[in-house]
Every structure is written in C-alpha cells, then in structure tokens.
Design an enzyme around this catalytic site. Structure first.
Site, mmCIF file in Angstrom:
data_model
loop_
_atom_site.group_PDB
_atom_site.id
_atom_site.type_symbol
_atom_site.label_atom_id
_atom_site.label_comp_id
_atom_site.label_asym_id
_atom_site.label_seq_id
_atom_site.Cartn_x
_atom_site.Cartn_y
_atom_site.Cartn_z
ATOM 1 N N HIS A 183 122.979 -50.385 -47.090
ATOM 2 C CA HIS A 183 123.409 -49.569 -46.791
ATOM 3 C C HIS A 183 121.959 -48.160 -46.437
ATOM 4 O O HIS A 183 122.592 -47.309 -46.107
ATOM 5 C CB HIS A 183 124.517 -49.254 -47.875
ATOM 6 C CG HIS A 183 124.097 -48.647 -49.595
ATOM 7 N ND1 HIS A 183 123.185 -49.822 -49.658
ATOM 8 C CD2 HIS A 183 124.041 -47.764 -50.112
ATOM 9 C CE1 HIS A 183 123.236 -48.644 -50.615
ATOM 10 N NE2 HIS A 183 123.665 -48.190 -50.581
ATOM 11 N N ASP A 184 121.527 -47.939 -47.152
ATOM 12 C CA ASP A 184 120.295 -47.561 -47.266
ATOM 13 C C ASP A 184 119.248 -47.712 -46.276
ATOM 14 O O ASP A 184 118.112 -47.346 -46.713
ATOM 15 C CB ASP A 184 119.660 -47.349 -48.329
ATOM 16 C CG ASP A 184 120.617 -46.059 -49.379
ATOM 17 O OD1 ASP A 184 121.473 -45.400 -48.782
ATOM 18 O OD2 ASP A 184 120.691 -45.806 -50.634
ATOM 19 N N LYS A 187 116.604 -45.309 -44.918
ATOM 20 C CA LYS A 187 116.074 -44.559 -45.429
ATOM 21 C C LYS A 187 114.083 -44.637 -45.370
ATOM 22 O O LYS A 187 113.490 -44.020 -45.702
ATOM 23 C CB LYS A 187 116.269 -44.328 -47.490
ATOM 24 C CG LYS A 187 117.326 -43.731 -47.699
ATOM 25 C CD LYS A 187 117.293 -43.305 -48.694
ATOM 26 C CE LYS A 187 118.601 -43.003 -49.647
ATOM 27 N NZ LYS A 187 118.464 -42.628 -50.767
ATOM 28 N N HIS A 212 119.920 -40.772 -43.262
ATOM 29 C CA HIS A 212 120.055 -41.816 -43.517
ATOM 30 C C HIS A 212 121.268 -42.958 -42.787
ATOM 31 O O HIS A 212 120.715 -43.873 -42.672
ATOM 32 C CB HIS A 212 119.632 -42.509 -44.750
ATOM 33 C CG HIS A 212 120.728 -42.271 -46.235
ATOM 34 N ND1 HIS A 212 120.963 -41.125 -46.366
ATOM 35 C CD2 HIS A 212 120.715 -43.372 -46.444
ATOM 36 C CE1 HIS A 212 121.542 -41.643 -47.200
ATOM 37 N NE2 HIS A 212 121.863 -42.474 -46.912
ATOM 38 N N HIS A 237 129.068 -44.649 -45.498
ATOM 39 C CA HIS A 237 129.523 -45.332 -46.726
ATOM 40 C C HIS A 237 129.132 -43.569 -47.776
ATOM 41 O O HIS A 237 129.437 -42.722 -48.860
ATOM 42 C CB HIS A 237 128.380 -46.166 -47.637
ATOM 43 C CG HIS A 237 126.615 -45.365 -47.582
ATOM 44 N ND1 HIS A 237 125.972 -45.106 -46.513
ATOM 45 C CD2 HIS A 237 125.803 -44.702 -48.398
ATOM 46 C CE1 HIS A 237 124.338 -45.110 -46.516
ATOM 47 N NE2 HIS A 237 124.452 -44.449 -47.765
ATOM 48 N N ASP A 266 128.146 -47.991 -54.930
ATOM 49 C CA ASP A 266 126.717 -46.771 -54.398
ATOM 50 C C ASP A 266 126.259 -45.495 -55.924
ATOM 51 O O ASP A 266 125.771 -45.439 -56.556
ATOM 52 C CB ASP A 266 127.003 -46.187 -53.597
ATOM 53 C CG ASP A 266 125.617 -45.443 -52.954
ATOM 54 O OD1 ASP A 266 124.581 -45.467 -53.142
ATOM 55 O OD2 ASP A 266 125.773 -44.003 -51.753
#
Ligand SMILES: [Fe+2]
Length: 326
Positions: A183-184, A187, A212, A237, A266
């Site tokens: 999900h990240d 970044k 991101h 998200h 998260d």
C-alpha cells in the site's frame, strides 16, 4: 554465488544479477527469489543461465506450529521454549529483510519485482495467517529506521487477519495481504531525507508525501500481476468515509471494501509503532483514538471486528463507551 545453467537453477535460490525480458518490459532484479513462475519465464525468454546464490531460503512451518502451541500454552518462561519463540521472531525478521530488499529494488529500478513479492505472499505470509502468534508478533517494536518495511509487513498481516475474521474467502484474503504489503510502496519515490525526518512534515512536504497513494497505484499498474481490487485498495487507503481523505475525497460507499480494511490496519499499526517523530502507543490507546476520534472516518464494522478480536486475545479491554461510540 555461482553461474548455473537454467536446468540447474531451482526454486528458493536467489538471483544475483538483473535479468530483463527480450522486449525490455519485465525485470527480475538482483535479489529475486526464484520460483516456478520465474523459471517458466526464463525458459520462455530462452535464458541459458544466470548468477545465483544457491542456498535456498525456506521457512519451516511445522517448526512454527510447534512454537505457537508453546506460546498458547504459556510455557515461554522455560529456556528451551524461549529459544523457540526467539526463532519465530527471527523468521519474522527474515521476511522483513526480504521486504526491505524488494522496496530498495523498487526505489532503484522504478519497477516492483512482482514475482518476488508474490512469492513472499504465497510462501511466507499467507500460510502464517492461520497462526495467532503472527498477530501478536506485530506488537513487537522495530527501529524507526525500518518503519516503512515493518509497517508494510504488519499491515499485510493485520489486513489478512481482518479478512479472515470478517469471513472473507481465500481470494480476498490473499488480495488483502498483497495490498497491505504494497500500500505504501509509492513512498520509494520519496527521498530518504524526507522519509527519515525526525519532526512532522511541513505543508509542502506533506503535499508531496500525499502523492504516495497514486505512486503506489502507478507502480503496481505497470505490472500484469495485480488485480483491480488490489489497485483500488492501494489507491484509496487514505480515503475517509466522511470525505476528508485523499487523493479524491471519496465518501462512504465510493470507497471499496478492501481499501477500508487496509485503512483500519494501516492506522492501527501506525499508532502502535515507533516512528521518527513519535513513540508507539499501546493497543488500548490506539483503539481509543480510533473509536473516539475517527469513528466517522473508518468503517465501523471493520473497526468493531478489530476491537473484538484484540479483546479476545487479551490485548485490550473493550472501551467503556464502545457501544454508543460506534
Ligand atoms: Fe499510506
């Protein structure tokens, strides 16, 4: 490390060189764990051989099961049992190290080594979702410098558990696990200096950081392996049910269900984890913030599921105003 012909390369070995498809569209980065799918691709590409590390990386799930029964029975004070629990923690660390390598490869190549990621989900994360020790393991702290990788792994586990507790089928649980893991991943487009800033981000930096979700989506959409539900879960998200989220300020049912589950996982993990600018708080404090300050933003059914299961394993007491608040 040695050069082996394609017929000598086996699943579990690690690529020690970068391999690119003849059309240049697909890359297997250095550090990719070989699996059957990758071997079939190399065969299609007519690759004759490659530099590999021959030592296969394998996890002994029978051993893990033994450890879980020990933890469950509360026998961890015995020295031999402590050793087994420590072994479980080491396995978790190994997965985290592999994930760190995947994120690093994504940063430097600008492409996600999807085969390696999928192998990680299939062989090392998804099978552990039936073991409760993995959930409790999420509550051990990592150094703030490794937050990005530890957090990704934690969200993958928490989202997978939530899927199981909510009664989802295997396909959705697998998708939740993959979505949590990546999900990240956008970044990786943010420089290390900003990622490791010890104070809160200023307005300009926050504006950059908010990209991101779109970057994660774009990186994953480049590959042929990621389904639409995973792509949407990643992109949405940080959306909130009351329309205060980003990037599109979606509201209520406009936000996909898997994205809502990733959001709860998260936020919970971010609150309990050590980061550069804040020390992780207890599960109890995290849940109280989610219930009393974010109830309009999060899916109440998903949040209730997390609360009930944390209470069941004794990690929290159900908040006093829980029923009236959510
Ligand atoms: Fe995020």
């Amino acid at each position: 490390m040695s050069y082996l012909s394609l017929s000598e390369i086996k699943s579990g070995m690690t690529l020690e060189q970068v391999l690119v498809s003849p059309d240049g569209k697909m890359v297997f980065g250095q550090g990719t764990i070989v699996n059957d799918c990758l071997l079939a691709r190399l065969n299609d590409w007519k690759v004759e051989g490659a530099e590999v590390a021959e030592e296969a990386i394998e996890f002994d799930f029978a051993e893990i099961e033994k450890i879980i029964s020990v933890v469950t029975l509360g026998m961890t004070d015995k020295p031999e049992m402590k050793k087994m629990v420590q072994h479980a923690a080491e396995l978790h660390m190994k997965i985290e190290t592999e994930l760190k390598r995947i994120f690093m490869l994504t940063r430097y190549h600008g492409a996600v080594p999807m085969d390696t990621l999928i192998h990680l989900v299939d062989k090392k994360i998804y099978p552990r979702l039936s073991q409760l020790d993995s959930f409790e393991q999420l509550h051990t702290q990592a150094a703030a410098s490794d937050y990005l990788y530890r957090h990704a792994l934690d969200v993958a586990f928490i989202a997978g558990y939530l899927g199981r507790w909510l009664g989802y089928g295997d396909g959705d649980i697998w998708n939740l696990t993959l979505a949590g893991l990546v999900h990240d991943i956008g970044k990786t487009k943010i420089n290390f200096e900003m990622l490791s800033k010890s104070g809160r981000l200023n307005a300009d930096e926050f504006k950059i950081a908010k990209n991101h979700t779109v970057w994660s989506y774009q990186l994953l959409a480049q590959t042929e392996f990621v389904s639409t539900v995973v792509l949407k879960a990643v992109l949405e998200h940080h959306e909130k049910l009351d329309g205060s989220g980003y990037p599109y300020r979606l509201q209520g049912n406009e936000i996909t269900m898997l994205a809502r589950i990733i959001a709860v996982a998260d936020i919970y993990d971010a609150l309990i984890s050590n980061r550069y600018y804040h020390k992780g708080i207890s599960p109890q404090e995290a849940i109280e913030i989610m219930v009393f300050q974010m109830a309009n933003q999060l899916d109440t059914h998903v949040l209730a599921c997390l609360i009930e299961n944390l209470a069941q394993i004794g990690m929290i007491k159900i908040p006093v105003l829980y029923n009236s608040a959510i």
